[in-house]
Design a protein around this motif. Structure first.
Motif, PDB file in Angstrom:
ATOM      1  N   PHE A 173      74.777 -15.342 -25.318  1.00 16.17           N
ATOM      2  CA  PHE A 173      75.936 -16.161 -24.990  1.00 16.17           C
ATOM      3  C   PHE A 173      75.542 -17.231 -23.967  1.00 16.17           C
ATOM      4  O   PHE A 173      75.831 -18.417 -24.138  1.00 16.17           O
ATOM      5  CB  PHE A 173      77.051 -15.262 -24.423  1.00 16.17           C
ATOM      6  CG  PHE A 173      78.341 -15.962 -24.128  1.00 16.17           C
ATOM      7  CD1 PHE A 173      78.461 -16.862 -23.078  1.00 16.17           C
ATOM      8  CD2 PHE A 173      79.469 -15.694 -24.880  1.00 16.17           C
ATOM      9  CE1 PHE A 173      79.663 -17.491 -22.784  1.00 16.17           C
ATOM     10  CE2 PHE A 173      80.682 -16.315 -24.607  1.00 16.17           C
ATOM     11  CZ  PHE A 173      80.777 -17.222 -23.555  1.00 16.17           C
ATOM     12  N   ALA A 174      74.883 -16.814 -22.882  1.00 20.04           N
ATOM     13  CA  ALA A 174      74.519 -17.734 -21.799  1.00 20.04           C
ATOM     14  C   ALA A 174      73.576 -18.827 -22.286  1.00 20.04           C
ATOM     15  O   ALA A 174      73.747 -20.008 -21.937  1.00 20.04           O
ATOM     16  CB  ALA A 174      73.892 -16.965 -20.642  1.00 20.04           C
ATOM     17  N   LEU A 175      72.577 -18.476 -23.087  1.00 22.07           N
ATOM     18  CA  LEU A 175      71.631 -19.487 -23.572  1.00 22.07           C
ATOM     19  C   LEU A 175      72.305 -20.470 -24.529  1.00 22.07           C
ATOM     20  O   LEU A 175      72.074 -21.679 -24.440  1.00 22.07           O
ATOM     21  CB  LEU A 175      70.423 -18.831 -24.231  1.00 22.07           C
ATOM     22  CG  LEU A 175      69.413 -18.235 -23.258  1.00 22.07           C
ATOM     23  CD1 LEU A 175      68.324 -17.476 -24.008  1.00 22.07           C
ATOM     24  CD2 LEU A 175      68.785 -19.308 -22.376  1.00 22.07           C
ATOM     25  N   VAL A 176      73.148 -19.970 -25.435  1.00 23.91           N
ATOM     26  CA  VAL A 176      73.865 -20.861 -26.351  1.00 23.91           C
ATOM     27  C   VAL A 176      74.742 -21.822 -25.547  1.00 23.91           C
ATOM     28  O   VAL A 176      74.742 -23.036 -25.784  1.00 23.91           O
ATOM     29  CB  VAL A 176      74.694 -20.063 -27.382  1.00 23.91           C
ATOM     30  CG1 VAL A 176      75.661 -20.972 -28.137  1.00 23.91           C
ATOM     31  CG2 VAL A 176      73.770 -19.334 -28.360  1.00 23.91           C
ATOM     32  N   ALA A 177      75.484 -21.296 -24.578  1.00 24.45           N
ATOM     33  CA  ALA A 177      76.365 -22.139 -23.756  1.00 24.45           C
ATOM     34  C   ALA A 177      75.557 -23.157 -22.948  1.00 24.45           C
ATOM     35  O   ALA A 177      75.962 -24.315 -22.806  1.00 24.45           O
ATOM     36  CB  ALA A 177      77.216 -21.273 -22.839  1.00 24.45           C
ATOM     37  N   PHE A 178      74.412 -22.737 -22.423  1.00 20.27           N
ATOM     38  CA  PHE A 178      73.564 -23.649 -21.643  1.00 20.27           C
ATOM     39  C   PHE A 178      73.064 -24.798 -22.518  1.00 20.27           C
ATOM     40  O   PHE A 178      73.156 -25.965 -22.139  1.00 20.27           O
ATOM     41  CB  PHE A 178      72.378 -22.888 -21.045  1.00 20.27           C
ATOM     42  CG  PHE A 178      71.329 -23.791 -20.458  1.00 20.27           C
ATOM     43  CD1 PHE A 178      71.539 -24.426 -19.240  1.00 20.27           C
ATOM     44  CD2 PHE A 178      70.138 -24.022 -21.129  1.00 20.27           C
ATOM     45  CE1 PHE A 178      70.568 -25.280 -18.694  1.00 20.27           C
ATOM     46  CE2 PHE A 178      69.173 -24.862 -20.599  1.00 20.27           C
ATOM     47  CZ  PHE A 178      69.390 -25.493 -19.380  1.00 20.27           C
ATOM     48  N   TYR A 179      72.519 -24.481 -23.690  1.00 21.30           N
ATOM     49  CA  TYR A 179      71.987 -25.534 -24.550  1.00 21.30           C
ATOM     50  C   TYR A 179      73.088 -26.491 -25.018  1.00 21.30           C
ATOM     51  O   TYR A 179      72.856 -27.690 -25.163  1.00 21.30           O
ATOM     52  CB  TYR A 179      71.222 -24.945 -25.737  1.00 21.30           C
ATOM     53  CG  TYR A 179      69.885 -24.356 -25.336  1.00 21.30           C
ATOM     54  CD1 TYR A 179      68.992 -25.065 -24.544  1.00 21.30           C
ATOM     55  CD2 TYR A 179      69.517 -23.087 -25.749  1.00 21.30           C
ATOM     56  CE1 TYR A 179      67.767 -24.528 -24.182  1.00 21.30           C
ATOM     57  CE2 TYR A 179      68.294 -22.537 -25.393  1.00 21.30           C
ATOM     58  CZ  TYR A 179      67.430 -23.264 -24.610  1.00 21.30           C
ATOM     59  OH  TYR A 179      66.213 -22.739 -24.235  1.00 21.30           O
ATOM     60  N   GLU A 180      74.290 -25.967 -25.230  1.00 18.63           N
ATOM     61  CA  GLU A 180      75.419 -26.851 -25.564  1.00 18.63           C
ATOM     62  C   GLU A 180      75.698 -27.782 -24.399  1.00 18.63           C
ATOM     63  O   GLU A 180      75.889 -28.981 -24.570  1.00 18.63           O
ATOM     64  CB  GLU A 180      76.656 -26.016 -25.907  1.00 18.63           C
ATOM     65  CG  GLU A 180      77.847 -26.841 -26.371  1.00 18.63           C
ATOM     66  CD  GLU A 180      78.694 -27.415 -25.239  1.00 18.63           C
ATOM     67  OE1 GLU A 180      79.289 -28.492 -25.439  1.00 18.63           O
ATOM     68  OE2 GLU A 180      78.755 -26.802 -24.153  1.00 18.63           O
ATOM     69  N   MET A 181      75.710 -27.225 -23.180  1.00 15.09           N
ATOM     70  CA  MET A 181      76.028 -28.018 -21.994  1.00 15.09           C
ATOM     71  C   MET A 181      75.016 -29.147 -21.774  1.00 15.09           C
ATOM     72  O   MET A 181      75.393 -30.255 -21.389  1.00 15.09           O
ATOM     73  CB  MET A 181      76.076 -27.140 -20.745  1.00 15.09           C
ATOM     74  CG  MET A 181      76.434 -27.916 -19.485  1.00 15.09           C
ATOM     75  SD  MET A 181      76.059 -27.038 -17.976  1.00 15.09           S
ATOM     76  CE  MET A 181      74.280 -27.206 -17.905  1.00 15.09           C
ATOM     77  N   VAL A 182      73.730 -28.887 -22.021  1.00 18.05           N
ATOM     78  CA  VAL A 182      72.724 -29.927 -21.788  1.00 18.05           C
ATOM     79  C   VAL A 182      72.624 -30.922 -22.939  1.00 18.05           C
ATOM     80  O   VAL A 182      71.857 -31.874 -22.869  1.00 18.05           O
ATOM     81  CB  VAL A 182      71.323 -29.346 -21.450  1.00 18.05           C
ATOM     82  CG1 VAL A 182      71.375 -28.533 -20.168  1.00 18.05           C
ATOM     83  CG2 VAL A 182      70.744 -28.551 -22.601  1.00 18.05           C
ATOM     84  N   GLY A 183      73.401 -30.707 -23.996  1.00 23.38           N
ATOM     85  CA  GLY A 183      73.505 -31.708 -25.041  1.00 23.38           C
ATOM     86  C   GLY A 183      72.690 -31.496 -26.292  1.00 23.38           C
ATOM     87  O   GLY A 183      72.573 -32.407 -27.110  1.00 23.38           O
TER      88      GLY A 183
END
Length: 194
Positions: free
Chosen positions: A122-132
């Motif tokens: 969850f955290a990695l998916v959300a992080f990669y979404e956040m960085v674009g």
């Protein structure tokens, strides 16, 4: 290809509604986007000394300074030998592929363990979404991480493959959920595991 949504340099909103404590509360999207366009347009032509950038832009303001800080903080602009450089798409993607701040760094470098898998992915998916990163890039990054970190080999998954597991988290990407709470929870389990 990484995308960019001109976030508020303080609260990161991409709408006219800022967080209550945001230093740019009241600023409208066109003003925020205009400051980004000014800074990015100049940096896309050549590297700049920071002082020259502010001198060359006619209407340099505290918002422009905040935008530049955000671009540097988000690793889209970096300073090399005293000059500000706008990273290419590939350079940026390479920079953000390895999280460098805690608690994501622990998850990325050590891999997940049973009991932390859901929060880690969850955290990695959300992080990669956040960085674009695009969904496809996010999916590739997380699947690759699962193999390379040994996460998949540790077991403890109901899904038949890393791809199936990551696809089940697509809603996290689409909804733009934050990553910090899940990352902290996953890191705590990983740290306890040894």
């Amino acid at each position: 290809m990484p995308r960019f949504a001109y976030p508020c340099p303080d609260c990161r909103t991409t709408s006219n509604v800022h967080d209550a404590a945001c230093e740019h509360d009241g600023r409208r999207r066109p003003e925020v986007e205009g400051a980004y366009v000014d800074v990015l347009s100049a940096l896309s032509t050549r590297p700049y000394r920071e002082s020259a950038l502010s001198d060359d832009l006619e209407d340099w303001s505290p918002l422009h300074q905040a935008v530049l800080r955000r671009l540097k903080g988000d690793r889209r602009v970096e300073e090399r030998e005293g000059l500000l450089h706008l990273l290419t798409v590939e350079e940026y993607k390479e920079k953000v592929s390895r999280p460098t701040s805690e608690p994501l760094r622990t998850i990325y470098e050590r891999g997940s363990v049973p009991g932390a898998h859901d929060n880690s992915v969850f955290a990695l998916v959300a992080f990669y979404e956040m960085v674009g990163l695009s969904w496809q890039e996010t999916r590739e990054q997380v699947v690759e991480w699962m193999y390379e970190s040994g996460t998949w080999a540790r077991g403890g998954f109901e899904e038949a493959s890393p791809e199936e597991l990551v696809d089940a988290k697509k809603h996290v990407y689409e909804q733009g959920y934050g990553w910090k709470e899940k990352a902290r929870a996953a890191k705590a389990v990983i740290d306890r595991h040894g």
